[in-house]
Write an enzyme that holds these catalytic residues in place. Structure first.
Site, PDB file in Angstrom:
ATOM      1  N   HIS A 123      -6.644  -1.559  15.359  1.00  0.00           N
ATOM      2  CA  HIS A 123      -6.801  -0.773  14.124  1.00  0.00           C
ATOM      3  C   HIS A 123      -6.653  -1.689  12.895  1.00  0.00           C
ATOM      4  O   HIS A 123      -7.502  -1.694  12.002  1.00  0.00           O
ATOM      5  CB  HIS A 123      -5.741   0.333  14.090  1.00  0.00           C
ATOM      6  CG  HIS A 123      -5.801   1.227  12.887  1.00  0.00           C
ATOM      7  ND1 HIS A 123      -6.353   2.493  12.924  1.00  0.00           N
ATOM      8  CD2 HIS A 123      -5.386   1.055  11.603  1.00  0.00           C
ATOM      9  CE1 HIS A 123      -6.271   3.038  11.719  1.00  0.00           C
ATOM     10  NE2 HIS A 123      -5.678   2.179  10.896  1.00  0.00           N
ATOM     11  N   GLU A 124      -5.580  -2.478  12.885  1.00  0.00           N
ATOM     12  CA  GLU A 124      -5.319  -3.326  11.713  1.00  0.00           C
ATOM     13  C   GLU A 124      -6.383  -4.412  11.553  1.00  0.00           C
ATOM     14  O   GLU A 124      -6.755  -4.766  10.437  1.00  0.00           O
ATOM     15  CB  GLU A 124      -3.925  -3.975  11.807  1.00  0.00           C
ATOM     16  CG  GLU A 124      -2.765  -2.985  11.911  1.00  0.00           C
ATOM     17  CD  GLU A 124      -2.798  -1.870  10.876  1.00  0.00           C
ATOM     18  OE1 GLU A 124      -3.197  -2.123   9.728  1.00  0.00           O
ATOM     19  OE2 GLU A 124      -2.427  -0.730  11.230  1.00  0.00           O
ATOM     20  N   MET A 164       0.632  -2.707   8.704  1.00  0.00           N
ATOM     21  CA  MET A 164      -0.081  -2.806   7.421  1.00  0.00           C
ATOM     22  C   MET A 164      -1.044  -3.986   7.473  1.00  0.00           C
ATOM     23  O   MET A 164      -0.661  -5.094   7.820  1.00  0.00           O
ATOM     24  CB  MET A 164       0.934  -2.979   6.277  1.00  0.00           C
ATOM     25  CG  MET A 164       0.305  -3.190   4.907  1.00  0.00           C
ATOM     26  SD  MET A 164      -0.706  -1.787   4.401  1.00  0.00           S
ATOM     27  CE  MET A 164      -1.946  -2.629   3.433  1.00  0.00           C
ATOM     28  N   GLU A 165      -2.304  -3.708   7.066  1.00  0.00           N
ATOM     29  CA  GLU A 165      -3.408  -4.650   7.285  1.00  0.00           C
ATOM     30  C   GLU A 165      -3.550  -5.749   6.245  1.00  0.00           C
ATOM     31  O   GLU A 165      -4.654  -6.262   6.041  1.00  0.00           O
ATOM     32  CB  GLU A 165      -4.724  -3.863   7.346  1.00  0.00           C
ATOM     33  CG  GLU A 165      -5.170  -3.205   6.030  1.00  0.00           C
ATOM     34  CD  GLU A 165      -4.719  -1.782   5.832  1.00  0.00           C
ATOM     35  OE1 GLU A 165      -5.317  -1.066   5.006  1.00  0.00           O
ATOM     36  OE2 GLU A 165      -3.760  -1.347   6.507  1.00  0.00           O
ATOM     37  N   GLU A 206       0.858  -1.193   0.000  1.00  0.00           N
ATOM     38  CA  GLU A 206       0.000   0.000   0.000  1.00  0.00           C
ATOM     39  C   GLU A 206       0.895   1.244   0.000  1.00  0.00           C
ATOM     40  O   GLU A 206       1.857   1.306   0.769  1.00  0.00           O
ATOM     41  CB  GLU A 206      -0.903   0.031   1.240  1.00  0.00           C
ATOM     42  CG  GLU A 206      -1.923   1.156   1.123  1.00  0.00           C
ATOM     43  CD  GLU A 206      -2.902   1.195   2.311  1.00  0.00           C
ATOM     44  OE1 GLU A 206      -4.022   1.664   2.110  1.00  0.00           O
ATOM     45  OE2 GLU A 206      -2.539   0.772   3.404  1.00  0.00           O
TER      46      GLU A 206
END
Length: 769
Positions: free
Chosen positions: A198-199, A164-165, A28
């Site tokens: 959050h992820e 990073m998800e 991303e």
């Protein structure tokens, strides 16, 4: 490559002291194309089949579980993974290296693993617990099961962002995943918890349903910024995350969005490269604040139902903002699209000003007016003055928050609030709406009772302060009134409120530092406020301390390191604790991790080269990045200009990982008036060297470097000088950050002028407090 983007390598030293390499991905926003040819756009979803050929002695994994593994030779193996669901290119991931892991299963049957460097599996347990509990919470919240058979979380030694998800394979900076069970600070535990939550929110919001194009990035990040607090509050209610939201996410959003160089939440992205500039406090923090406001207006049930319907309707697809509004309209029966357009489609936020007040024994009637709020208070053109927002007006009194919400759609509105005799009223109860409020002197006078008696809740006490500071900066409130308001907080003991107080105190201090006389008086005032807190909180942790008390002690010692480092008792306490730490770095009783950075600062400020080298040497002997960070954040505090210079040389010597070098630059740039001059000179002289170091890495690294080097000035001349430098040495990918930094500087210069024409220049004003 080694640019922390695309398919890249990280280096680290293992427990045997050997240098090792790990390979991992960061795609991303636009870097899948660096690894393989693809339609690298979020709406071009596809099913991915991954096969990796790797050395036989290494582990490797991707988004999906392994399907097969076969030996190709004595030294090589071929690992094939199951096909992924339909997803965007930026979510594909793979890792190759040596790992240990811990694992657990969720109540819904998903196997979660946390991969750590070999010999450090213990450090994955805290994040694993957060992941198991939050994945179950999200499963129930969305009413849709997590769609993949497994979830891996991996600590990467070199990582540009926080995490990073990637779907089913979430990657993290080490400090944002690994927790040393004996040393980790409360602050770090809270940080790891909220990064994990959050992820994992993204596994639904972003991964299952993805924005159609980058102009709706906020759909991903704004929602995850709201959800990280919701899930952290479910797992660890003692963190009081919703109160912390007001001094964290909301404060950051209002600070950036009061600039003319801000941007709307839904920002037009004409060229994909532009997206790097909007991974900022608007997409994350203002986005999260707007989601929180919607929840307050719709009520939790309609809010949750609308989200569940949105997920079911658009699973494995792409959406735009109006798709979400539509689902909330259906679940609530409210005109969400009409209410929300003003918040996401236009830049900035409103100031609601009380223009008239009528107090009676049992009620108060307030006439309100809204206008666009700008941090420097610059005059609005006729067109700008017409801007308006659809604002939910929520109020609270000593009886609590009022049940009914008035929606202000026009430029003016009138509200009536029931109160007791001599009672108080506060607008924007719970700080639910991202706006500023200008109360009248009478309202503030009455509110002083609520501050002193603490019947006004902590987030509202904090909100009053941050509104007052912003209003003074914009020239809408007298500086004297702000200082008098701060004086009402003499007996304050809430961490949430002290976050706001500390922001106001350090903000005023850095602006006043350009005026010696005013600065001296203010420092005495700040010193007295902090020393009072020492009596209440004390230096020594106790087993009975709650999470927020520990964080408050960290703020207190941080302020001591700034205003009271030369107080004999403070200097001795810090020296004794540092010596105990020197004898045993694992002695977290004498020097808990929450206190290490500020204690290092006090020790450095009271010492010279010997003390500097003692602190610096810990960088080499510390066993993890969280501990090394204490050194990076404190070294620049030394009072010796030559050692400040030496710190900057060290940051660019290659001895510090690229992901961390800007921390030490900031420790110089934010240390003092002299520090900011030294760091800015260094940045200019070494611009090409810094540019080469960052190379093709994430633009966020250069942004952090610019703010750390040049972000603390408060004069128009400096703003002009910095602007001229970047005209001569353009950085297109950092253009927005540079514009924001310069605009903030000019606002501070204007602020200093206002302070210098107030009573704050007079000794007797301070004596009378």
């Amino acid at each position: 490559n080694n640019s922390m983007a695309g398919f890249y390598r990280s280096s680290y030293v293992n427990i045997k002291g050997e240098s090792k390499i790990m390979a991992s991905t960061q795609f991303e926003a636009l870097d899948a194309r660096r690894a393989f040819p693809c339609w690298d756009e979020p709406a071009r979803k596809a099913v991915f089949g991954v096969t990796l050929v790797v050395p036989s002695n290494l582990d490797c994994f991707s988004n999906m579980p392994e399907l097969s593994c076969k030996a190709l030779s004595a030294t090589k193996k071929e690992v094939t993974f199951m096909d992924s669901p339909k997803m965007s290119t930026y979510l594909l991931a793979f890792c190759v290296g040596e790992f240990d892991y811990v694992q657990a299963q969720t109540e819904h049957g998903v196997l979660i693993k946390v991969y750590t460097p070999p010999g450090k599996s213990e450090t994955g347990k805290f994040a694993l617990d957060c992941a198991v509990r939050s994945l179950d919470a999200y499963n129930d919240f969305f009413g849709i099961s997590y769609p993949l058979p497994k979830l891996d979380m991996v600590a990467i030694p070199e990582f540009a962002a926080g995490a990073m998800e990637n779907w089913g394979l979430v990657t993290y900076r080490e400090v944002d995943l690994l927790i040393d069970p004996t040393k980790a600070s409360s602050n770090q535990k809270q940080r790891v918890c909220t990064v994990v939550t959050h992820e994992l929110a993204h596994q639904w919001f972003g991964n299952l349903v993805t924005m159609a194009w980058w102009d709706d990035l906020w759909l991903n990040e704004g929602f995850a910024s709201w959800a990280e607090n919701w899930a952290a509050n479910v797992i660890h209610p003692q963190y009081s995350m919703w109160d912390q939201f007001t001094t964290g996410h909301l404060a950051a959003a209002l600070k950036l969005d009061a600039l003319k160089s801000s941007h709307p939440i839904q920002v037009p992205i004409h060229h994909a490269e532009e997206v790097e500039e909007v991974f900022d406090a608007i997409s994350y923090c203002k986005g999260g604040s707007v989601v929180r406001m919607i929840k307050a207006v719709l009520g939790f049930d309609a809010f949750q139902k609308g989200l569940g319907n949105y997920m079911k309707k658009h699973a494995y697809g792409n959406t735009e903002t109006y798709d979400l509004w539509k689902c909330w309209e259906e679940s609530s029966g409210m005109p969400v699209q009409e209410m929300m357009a003003s918040w996401t489609e236009q830049m900035g936020f409103p100031l609601v000003k009380v223009t008239k007040e009528t107090w009676e024994d049992d009620k108060v009637t307030l006439e309100l007016e809204q206008m666009w709020f700008l941090s420097d208070g610059s005059e609005l053109t006729a067109e700008e003055a017409q801007k308006k927002w659809t604002i939910p007006i929520m109020t609270c009194t000593e009886e609590g928050t009022q049940a009914d919400t008035v929606v202000m759609r026009e430029k003016t509105a009138t509200i009536t609030v029931p109160i007791g005799k001599d009672g108080w009223v506060k607008l924007n109860a719970g700080q639910e709406v991202p706006m500023r409020v200008q109360a009248t002197p009478t309202m503030l006078e009455r509110l002083a009772k609520g501050i002193v008696s603490k019947t006004l809740p902590p987030c509202d006490r904090a909100g009053l302060l941050s509104d007052a500071y912003a209003l003074v900066k914009a020239g809408s409130m007298k500086p004297e009134d702000l200082i008098k308001l701060v004086a009402n907080y003499k007996t304050e003991e809430s961490y949430i409120v002290w976050q706001s107080l500390a922001d106001v105190i350090t903000g005023l201090d850095s602006v006043m530092s350009d005026d010696e006389k005013m600065s001296t008086n203010f420092e005495k005032f700040a010193r007295a406020s902090v020393l009072h807190l020492v009596e209440t909180v004390g230096w020594s942790p106790s087993d009975k301390d709650e999470h927020l008390t520990t964080l408050l002690r960290g703020i207190m010692i941080g302020l001591l390191s700034r205003y009271c480092y030369d107080d004999p008792a403070v200097a001795k306490e810090a020296n004794d604790r540092f010596k105990a730490f020197q004898a045993d770095a694992n002695d977290v009783k004498s020097l808990p991790s929450d206190m290490r950075t500020p204690v290092f600062k006090i020790y450095l400020k009271n010492g010279g080269e010997k003390e500097y080298n003692e602190v610096k040497s810990y960088y080499e002997t510390a066993t993890d990045n969280a501990e090394r960070k204490h050194v990076l954040l404190s070294l620049g505090s030394t009072l010796d200009p030559a050692l400040k210079e030496a710190t900057l040389e060290w940051t660019t010597s290659g001895a510090i990982k690229l992901q961390d070098f800007f921390y030490a630059i900031g420790s110089v740039g934010r240390s003092s008036k002299q520090g900011r001059e030294i760091s800015w000179k260094y940045f200019q002289a070494n611009f090409e060297r810094i540019k080469d170091m960052i190379g093709k890495g994430s633009p966020s690294l250069m942004d952090a470097c610019i703010v750390s080097s040049a972000g603390s000035f408060c004069s128009g001349e400096k703003a002009d000088e910095i602007e001229a430098f970047f005209k001569e040495h353009p950085l297109p990918q950092s253009a927005r950050k540079i514009a924001q930094t310069i605009e903030n500087m000019r606002a501070n210069a204007k602020f200093l002028d206002a302070l210098q024409s107030s009573d704050l220049v007079k000794d007797d004003f301070w004596a009378a407090l």
